[in-house]
Design a protein around this motif. Structure first.
Motif, short mmCIF file in Angstrom:
data_model
loop_
_atom_site.label_atom_id
_atom_site.label_comp_id
_atom_site.label_asym_id
_atom_site.label_seq_id
_atom_site.Cartn_x
_atom_site.Cartn_y
_atom_site.Cartn_z
N MET A 1 105.68 -27.88 125.84
CA MET A 1 105.82 -27.01 124.95
C MET A 1 105.06 -25.60 125.93
O MET A 1 104.28 -25.70 126.40
CB MET A 1 104.84 -27.09 123.72
CG MET A 1 104.47 -25.76 123.00
SD MET A 1 106.11 -24.90 122.31
CE MET A 1 106.54 -26.30 120.88
N LEU A 2 105.65 -24.33 125.80
CA LEU A 2 105.42 -23.32 126.14
C LEU A 2 104.88 -22.15 125.16
O LEU A 2 105.87 -21.67 124.35
CB LEU A 2 106.30 -22.65 127.25
CG LEU A 2 106.09 -21.38 127.94
CD1 LEU A 2 104.75 -21.44 129.04
CD2 LEU A 2 107.23 -21.00 128.89
N VAL A 3 103.81 -21.56 124.94
CA VAL A 3 103.56 -20.66 124.14
C VAL A 3 103.42 -19.08 124.65
O VAL A 3 102.83 -19.32 125.79
CB VAL A 3 102.08 -21.02 123.47
CG1 VAL A 3 101.60 -19.93 122.53
CG2 VAL A 3 102.40 -22.38 122.80
N LEU A 4 103.88 -18.28 124.20
CA LEU A 4 104.01 -16.77 124.73
C LEU A 4 103.23 -16.19 123.66
O LEU A 4 103.44 -15.89 122.31
CB LEU A 4 105.52 -16.51 124.82
CG LEU A 4 106.42 -17.37 125.54
CD1 LEU A 4 107.95 -16.56 125.63
CD2 LEU A 4 105.96 -17.52 127.19
N ILE A 5 102.40 -15.30 124.35
CA ILE A 5 101.31 -14.34 123.76
C ILE A 5 101.67 -12.92 123.90
O ILE A 5 101.45 -12.75 124.92
CB ILE A 5 100.05 -14.92 123.63
CG1 ILE A 5 99.67 -16.30 123.42
CG2 ILE A 5 99.02 -14.16 122.49
CD1 ILE A 5 98.39 -16.77 123.93
N HIS A 6 102.14 -12.35 123.14
CA HIS A 6 102.38 -10.89 123.47
C HIS A 6 101.26 -9.88 123.69
O HIS A 6 100.10 -10.21 123.50
CB HIS A 6 103.29 -10.12 122.25
CG HIS A 6 102.88 -9.94 121.01
ND1 HIS A 6 101.87 -9.03 120.63
CD2 HIS A 6 102.98 -10.84 119.77
CE1 HIS A 6 101.61 -9.08 119.54
NE2 HIS A 6 102.15 -10.14 118.94
#
Length: 248
Positions: A1-6
């Motif tokens: 899982m790769l989580v992207l936070i803007h």
């Protein structure tokens, strides 16, 4: 899982240039923080790291690679310190650790932006945020890809109208104590630190600090970009991230 936070002036659409590529290799989560994009408006101070924790718990995500840009990078660092057992690797883009003290005079756009905010001139606030973060200190608007600028403008307008920064982030809820800047050595997961060569020099100094203090860090500066290098050079950015993750 790769989580992207803007970043804190746009929303999860800032990762449009990453989505198709990253999802070929990983399960990927991107989301709008409170006060941004399709999320509910913020009604008071928030803890971005706690919101992230609640979201991952709700989705039953126990472990993830965590990638954050700007305010999202600060959130990623804080989250890693508070929940190290959940983080497989840390990627910080154009981010500063909590407690990092900027040196020198603040950018002129920032002072103008605060003044425009007081006057209720939201068009001016939005334009100055784009000047500050997309154009950077060393370029004029016409020197930046107009598609990148317009995409950022579209994302930026909603948090400006919602007053998200003033309501939620100017005085965040329950900040880490002691702050992250004094605890970077506690982070032991592999880390990638990225910044744009045309960003504010203090962001580059923060990248140097992170690169030196994080025990397993690799630092990369992307040339001819400012605060959102993933939007300006998506192909190069994507390859750097995938190469880092593939060697873990």
């Amino acid at each position: 899982m790769l989580v992207l936070i803007h970043a804190g002036f746009v929303d999860s659409r800032m990762w449009d240039g990453q989505w198709d590529t990253f999802t070929q290799h990983y399960r990927v989560l991107r989301f709008d923080m409170r006060g941004f994009g399709k999320s509910d408006p913020a009604t008071g101070p928030v803890s971005r790291r706690h919101d992230l924790y609640v979201l991952l718990q709700e989705l039953d995500i126990a472990h993830a690679h965590v990638l954050g840009c700007s305010m999202g990078g600060e959130t990623a660092i804080d989250f890693t310190l508070e929940h190290p057992e959940m983080v497989l690797s840390l990627i910080v883009v154009s981010g500063t650790p909590g407690g990092f003290e900027m040196r020198g005079a603040p950018p002129s756009q920032l002072l103008e932006m605060l003044q425009a905010l007081e006057q209720g001139d939201l068009d001016r606030v939005s334009e100055l945020q784009i000047r500050l973060w997309v154009d950077g200190n060393f370029r004029q608007p016409e020197q930046v890809d107009s598609r990148v600028r317009q995409h950022a403008v579209e994302m930026n307008r909603l948090p400006v109208e919602n007053g998200t920064w003033t309501i939620a982030d100017a005085n965040p809820l329950n900040p880490l104590n002691p702050p992250a800047v004094s605890r970077l050595g506690d982070i032991v997961v592999p880390a990638l630190v990225m910044a744009g060569s045309l960003d504010n020099p203090e962001i580059l100094r923060a990248a140097d600090l992170l690169g030196n203090e994080l025990k397993r860090a690799k630092k990369i500066i992307i040339s001819d970009t400012a605060h959102v290098p993933n939007m300006e050079k998506p192909t190069e950015f994507n390859q750097i991230v995938l190469n880092f993750l593939s060697h873990l």
